[in-house]
Design a protein around this motif. Structure first.
Motif, PDB file in Angstrom:
ATOM      1  N   PRO A   1       7.055  32.988  22.242  1.00 17.95           N
ATOM      2  CA  PRO A   1       7.116  33.118  20.779  1.00 17.95           C
ATOM      3  C   PRO A   1       6.641  31.849  20.080  1.00 17.95           C
ATOM      4  CG  PRO A   1       9.293  32.691  21.668  1.00 17.95           C
ATOM      5  CD  PRO A   1       8.388  32.887  22.853  1.00 17.95           C
TER       6      PRO A   1
ATOM      7  N   HIS B   1       1.018  34.342  21.674  1.00 22.21           N
ATOM      8  CA  HIS B   1       2.313  35.018  21.540  1.00 22.21           C
ATOM      9  C   HIS B   1       2.129  36.522  21.702  1.00 22.21           C
ATOM     10  CE1 HIS B   1       0.628  35.253  17.451  1.00 22.21           C
ATOM     11  NE2 HIS B   1       1.292  36.389  17.376  1.00 22.21           N
ATOM     12  N   ASN B   2       0.864  36.951  21.850  1.00 15.75           N
ATOM     13  CA  ASN B   2       0.546  38.363  22.025  1.00 15.75           C
ATOM     14  C   ASN B   2       0.559  38.704  23.515  1.00 15.75           C
ATOM     15  OD1 ASN B   2      -0.577  40.929  22.205  1.00 15.75           O
ATOM     16  ND2 ASN B   2      -2.024  40.571  20.528  1.00 15.75           N
ATOM     17  N   MET B   3       1.708  39.102  24.006  1.00 13.12           N
ATOM     18  CA  MET B   3       1.868  39.303  25.438  1.00 13.12           C
ATOM     19  C   MET B   3       1.154  40.543  25.948  1.00 13.12           C
ATOM     20  SD  MET B   3       5.821  38.077  25.826  1.00 13.12           S
ATOM     21  CE  MET B   3       6.428  36.887  24.646  1.00 13.12           C
ATOM     22  N   LEU B   4       1.024  41.536  25.106  1.00 13.30           N
ATOM     23  CA  LEU B   4       0.305  42.727  25.528  1.00 13.30           C
ATOM     24  C   LEU B   4      -1.180  42.427  25.694  1.00 13.30           C
ATOM     25  CD1 LEU B   4       2.026  45.423  23.274  1.00 13.30           C
ATOM     26  CD2 LEU B   4       2.504  44.857  25.660  1.00 13.30           C
TER      27      LEU B   4
ATOM     28  N   GLU C   1      -1.899  40.321  28.934  1.00 14.94           N
ATOM     29  CA  GLU C   1      -1.690  41.117  30.152  1.00 14.94           C
ATOM     30  C   GLU C   1      -3.020  41.611  30.707  1.00 14.94           C
ATOM     31  OE1 GLU C   1       0.792  45.103  31.555  1.00 14.94           O
ATOM     32  OE2 GLU C   1       1.291  44.075  29.678  1.00 14.94           O
TER      33      GLU C   1
ATOM     34  N   LYS D   1       5.933  42.004  36.020  1.00 15.31           N
ATOM     35  CA  LYS D   1       6.443  43.313  35.606  1.00 15.31           C
ATOM     36  C   LYS D   1       7.284  43.935  36.714  1.00 15.31           C
ATOM     37  CE  LYS D   1       2.393  44.979  34.373  1.00 15.31           C
ATOM     38  NZ  LYS D   1       1.412  45.982  33.879  1.00 15.31           N
TER      39      LYS D   1
ATOM     40  N   ASN E   1       5.720  46.430  30.686  1.00 13.75           N
ATOM     41  CA  ASN E   1       4.700  45.530  30.165  1.00 13.75           C
ATOM     42  C   ASN E   1       5.254  44.110  30.124  1.00 13.75           C
ATOM     43  OD1 ASN E   1       6.161  45.228  27.578  1.00 13.75           O
ATOM     44  ND2 ASN E   1       5.497  47.349  27.231  1.00 13.75           N
TER      45      ASN E   1
ATOM     46  N   GLU F   1       5.727  42.154  27.629  1.00 16.90           N
ATOM     47  CA  GLU F   1       6.677  41.928  26.540  1.00 16.90           C
ATOM     48  C   GLU F   1       8.100  42.205  27.019  1.00 16.90           C
ATOM     49  OE1 GLU F   1       6.377  44.283  22.763  1.00 16.90           O
ATOM     50  OE2 GLU F   1       5.371  42.435  22.133  1.00 16.90           O
ATOM     51  N   ASP F   2       8.277  43.346  27.683  1.00 18.91           N
ATOM     52  CA  ASP F   2       9.591  43.687  28.219  1.00 18.91           C
ATOM     53  C   ASP F   2      10.004  42.706  29.322  1.00 18.91           C
ATOM     54  OD1 ASP F   2       9.768  45.839  26.525  1.00 18.91           O
ATOM     55  OD2 ASP F   2       9.073  47.307  28.007  1.00 18.91           O
TER      56      ASP F   2
ATOM     57  N   PHE G   1       9.191  39.586  29.545  1.00 20.12           N
ATOM     58  CA  PHE G   1       9.595  38.334  28.902  1.00 20.12           C
ATOM     59  C   PHE G   1      11.040  38.414  28.410  1.00 20.12           C
ATOM     60  CE2 PHE G   1      10.170  35.725  25.108  1.00 20.12           C
ATOM     61  CZ  PHE G   1       9.816  34.477  25.583  1.00 20.12           C
ATOM     62  N   ILE G   2      11.388  39.505  27.754  1.00 19.07           N
ATOM     63  CA  ILE G   2      12.753  39.668  27.250  1.00 19.07           C
ATOM     64  C   ILE G   2      13.761  39.617  28.394  1.00 19.07           C
ATOM     65  CG2 ILE G   2      14.353  41.240  26.100  1.00 19.07           C
ATOM     66  CD1 ILE G   2      12.326  39.878  24.245  1.00 19.07           C
TER      67      ILE G   2
END
Length: 251
Positions: free
Chosen positions: A40, A196-199, A202, A226, A233, A235-236, A238-239
């Motif tokens: 982020p 910051h654009n993880m998608l 990828e 993943k 993806n 993003e998930d 990373f969380i």
């Protein structure tokens, strides 16, 4: 410390007014690899890239670019790298073509090489006849396309790109990602980029490092990360990495 890699970063630490921006960041980048530092806003990505580019000094830690330190001002390092900041500026009264020719004259050893650089950048930018217009008439996306072309036309062995597709629409983001991949395939160079654009990354990066609050919490190929976190993806993933690191609420 390995001497032959495009980039080796070890235990970087940096604080601003008592606030820790980097807390022991370490990673390597291999030849022919696109490595993404993702996280982020405020995670420490830009600070890391600016240290690698030799623009600021870390409080502690070490960076080596093909065995050389960017902190010494060694001209050999400057010839190996090219850095594109997120908020890079342009000379507004120049045309796009004037700008490319100016950059080429700085880096090229002779007129033939300079012309070759400009021809490559003209093609890559996709700006066509707009290259003859003053830069003050360019949109943010047009400036970004010009700057990416100018950054890569100097043929760096390590390209350092901070949010390279910032300001670009979906179509031109896809085009620029293709240009970066093509450049690496053609030259065998390495790329370190932040986003910051993880998608997006990828589909662009060979390996990525998740960074949050100045700490790298996971590193690996997108598919590996993943799989590790059972995510669909990045993003998930990373969380879930943040949760596993006990950093929930600190993103």
């Amino acid at each position: 410390m390995p001497q032959d890699k495009p980039l080796v970063v070890r235990d970087l630490r940096k604080s601003y007014d008592g606030v820790e921006a980097l807390r022991g960041v370490s990673f390597d980048v291999e030849e022919g690899e696109i490595f993404g530092l993702i996280g982020p806003n405020g995670a420490g990505k830009t600070t890391t890239l600016r240290i690698v580019a030799g623009l600021i000094r870390p409080d502690s830690g070490e960076v080596r670019i093909y065995g050389l330190s960017p902190q010494t001002g060694d001209v050999r390092v400057k010839r190996l790298i090219s850095y594109l900041p997120e908020e890079a500026g342009v000379y507004k009264n120049l045309t796009g073509l004037d700008f490319l020719e100016f950059i080429a004259e700085v880096y090229a050893e002779d007129g033939g090489e300079a012309q070759s650089m400009v021809d490559w950048a003209r093609r890559v930018s996709g700006l066509g006849d707009r290259l003859r217009d003053p830069l003050r008439t360019y949109s943010k996306g047009m400036k970004r396309r010009l700057l990416i072309a100018a950054t890569l036309m100097t043929r760096p062995r390590l390209a350092i790109l901070d949010e390279p597709t910032s300001g670009l629409d979906v179509y031109h983001s896809v085009v620029m990602r293709g240009i970066i991949k093509e450049y690496v395939r053609e030259t065998g160079a390495a790329v370190l980029l932040s986003s910051h654009n993880m998608l997006e990354v990828e589909y662009l990066c060979d390996r990525v490092a998740f960074i949050n609050r100045g700490v790298i919490i996971a590193t690996g190929k997108p598919g590996e990360l993943k799989e590790k976190y059972g995510a669909e993806n990045l993003e998930d993933a990373f969380i879930k990495a943040v949760e596993e690191a006990g950093m929930v609420g600190q993103v």
